[in-house]
Design an enzyme around this catalytic site. Structure first.
Site, PDB file in Angstrom:
ATOM      1  N   SER A 175       0.802  -1.222   0.000  1.00 31.69           N
ATOM      2  CA  SER A 175       0.000   0.000   0.000  1.00 31.69           C
ATOM      3  C   SER A 175       0.837   1.276   0.000  1.00 31.69           C
ATOM      4  O   SER A 175       0.403   2.289  -0.516  1.00 31.69           O
ATOM      5  CB  SER A 175      -0.954  -0.002   1.197  1.00 31.69           C
ATOM      6  OG  SER A 175      -0.239  -0.130   2.406  1.00 31.69           O
ATOM      7  N   HIS A 203      -5.317  -2.851  -3.228  1.00 26.15           N
ATOM      8  CA  HIS A 203      -4.868  -1.883  -4.244  1.00 26.15           C
ATOM      9  C   HIS A 203      -4.752  -2.464  -5.651  1.00 26.15           C
ATOM     10  O   HIS A 203      -4.386  -1.750  -6.577  1.00 26.15           O
ATOM     11  CB  HIS A 203      -3.534  -1.267  -3.826  1.00 26.15           C
ATOM     12  CG  HIS A 203      -3.633  -0.516  -2.540  1.00 26.15           C
ATOM     13  ND1 HIS A 203      -4.098   0.775  -2.474  1.00 26.15           N
ATOM     14  CD2 HIS A 203      -3.384  -0.893  -1.265  1.00 26.15           C
ATOM     15  CE1 HIS A 203      -4.109   1.167  -1.210  1.00 26.15           C
ATOM     16  NE2 HIS A 203      -3.692   0.175  -0.454  1.00 26.15           N
ATOM     17  N   LYS A 235     -11.777   1.474  -2.534  1.00 21.25           N
ATOM     18  CA  LYS A 235     -10.645   2.047  -3.273  1.00 21.25           C
ATOM     19  C   LYS A 235     -11.014   2.123  -4.750  1.00 21.25           C
ATOM     20  O   LYS A 235     -11.823   2.959  -5.114  1.00 21.25           O
ATOM     21  CB  LYS A 235      -9.379   1.270  -2.938  1.00 21.25           C
ATOM     22  CG  LYS A 235      -8.963   1.615  -1.499  1.00 21.25           C
ATOM     23  CD  LYS A 235      -7.861   0.797  -0.908  1.00 21.25           C
ATOM     24  CE  LYS A 235      -7.586   1.327   0.506  1.00 21.25           C
ATOM     25  NZ  LYS A 235      -6.916   0.393   1.385  1.00 21.25           N
TER      26      LYS A 235
END
Ligand code: PLP
Length: 382
Positions: A175, A203, A235
């Site tokens: 991350s 991610h 995200k």
């Protein structure tokens, strides 16, 4: 007794004090903070979906149909048709037998690891794993070993000497560094030692792979034993929530045993409806991933010309390491004066001496935005 005050002023002196910005606008390439409109390079809204009209419409429709609150946990009476449909669509998307929704990625990691291990187990963590994976191991109360970042061979040595039931866990895309975990090697190693491998793709999901299925797709790996996938929905998917995907018995085990699943209110069903809309866009809009790759390539080429030290990352996470917290804060402040928002990331979020600007890109950025960022970075002297 001034324990808290003393601790706070010590943090200030060490340049580790953290403060929140108050956004007046939706998340996006441009955000409003107070009177300022800032060009943002720091959100995890990688595909630019957090404020997408289709996702908003699905959210509104979901609220009309199901109301606002789920009203109970999934096991009591909070599991709606919207949640159920989303779980099936997520399982389909990532190629798993089943998927299970959690309220956040943090809770999903805690739930999986504490459901699958106990005092007798052993957990192996990459040294740069996300805080939620570190905390999850604590809750699981197993013996925890952290192995050197992405060093599969070092992990192999450690596994060979552990007779306990084993769980290996790693960020798929790290991350704060943006590099990709050696999932093929880790998965082979896990299989060889009878361990499970929990892959946290917060991610990678939506961003990596031809179809946005994430890091596993990027590496050509199937979601099959010994792998367990954790993906987040706040995200690249632009909404909120998380899920765990894997085989039938895994999901049923989590429903029986994962405390962060059982003892908490279900996500609002409208959130599930919004994610369903965003998941469709993720699959249809391949151009968003293309655009991201182009922006990252443009940034890396420009940054190299400026002599900036980049990390080996091919993802939209492009950190520039400054070292001391003070230097990173100064760089962030300089960008802010140029109308650009990139907060400094300091210890303990990153290791001591590696404070950085964590620059992230979104498919909503334009070439000219990257040029502006590069120009502002070129004037930083540390
Ligand atoms: C953001 C993040 C999480 C937590 O996900 P939330 O849904 O925000 O709680 C977990 N793991 C990694 C690697 C993350 O970056």
């Amino acid at each position: 007794m001034k324990i808290l005050e003393n601790d706070l002023s010590q943090r200030r002196a060490q340049k580790l004090y953290r403060e929140r910005l108050v956004l007046e606008s939706p998340q996006g390439v441009e955000v409003r903070v107070g009177e300022d409109t800032l060009l943002s390079f720091c959100s995890n809204d990688y595909l630019g979906l957090a404020n997408d009209p289709r996702v908003i419409a699905a959210f509104q429709q979901g609220a009309k149909q199901y109301g606002v609150g789920a009203g109970a946990s999934h096991l009591v009476s909070g599991h709606s048709r919207a949640h159920h449909a989303l779980e099936e669509e997520l399982a389909d998307f990532v190629g798993a037998e089943r998927a299970l929704l959690f309220s956040t990625g943090y809770m999903a990691n805690l739930g999986v690891m504490s459901a699958l291990t106990d005092r007798n187990g052993a957990i192996f963590e990459d040294r740069l794993n996300h805080a939620s994976l570190i905390d999850a191991a604590r809750l699981a109360r197993a013996k925890v070993t952290r192995f050197p970042h992405v060093e599969v061979s070092r992990l192999a040595g450690l596994l060979a000497h552990t007779p306990r039931p084993k769980l290996i866990t790693t960020d798929a895309v790290f991350s704060m560094d943006g590099d990709i975990a050696p999932l093929t090697g880790l998965s082979d190693l896990a299989a060889k030692h009878g361990a499970r491998l929990l892959v946290d793709d917060a991610h990678g999901l939506g961003v990596l792979g031809q179809n946005g299925r994430g890091t596993l797709e990027h590496l050509g790996l199937a979601l099959a034993l010994p792998v367990i996938l954790m993906g987040t929905l706040g995200k690249a998917l632009g909404v909120f929530g998380a899920f765990v995907a894997g085989e039938e018995a895994l999901i049923e085990t989590l429903i029986q045993r994962a405390r962060t699943y059982i003892y908490t209110t279900a996500l609002p069903p409208a959130v599930a409806e919004a994610v369903r809309a965003s998941l469709r866009i993720v699959q249809e809009d391949g151009w968003r991933r293309e655009r991201l790759r182009a922006l990252v390539a443009q940034f890396r080429a420009g940054a190299e010309r400026l002599g900036l030290v980049l990390l080996p990352s091919l993802t939209p996470i492009q950190p520039v390491v400054f070292g001391t917290s003070e230097a990173a804060l100064q760089a962030s402040q300089h960008l802010r004066e140029q109308g650009i928002l990139v907060p400094a990331i300091r210890p303990p979020t990153v290791p001591e001496g590696s404070a950085r600007l964590r620059i992230t890109f979104s498919a909503a950025h334009e070439t000219a935005h990257v040029d502006r960022l590069l120009e502002a970075l070129s004037a930083i002297r540390v």
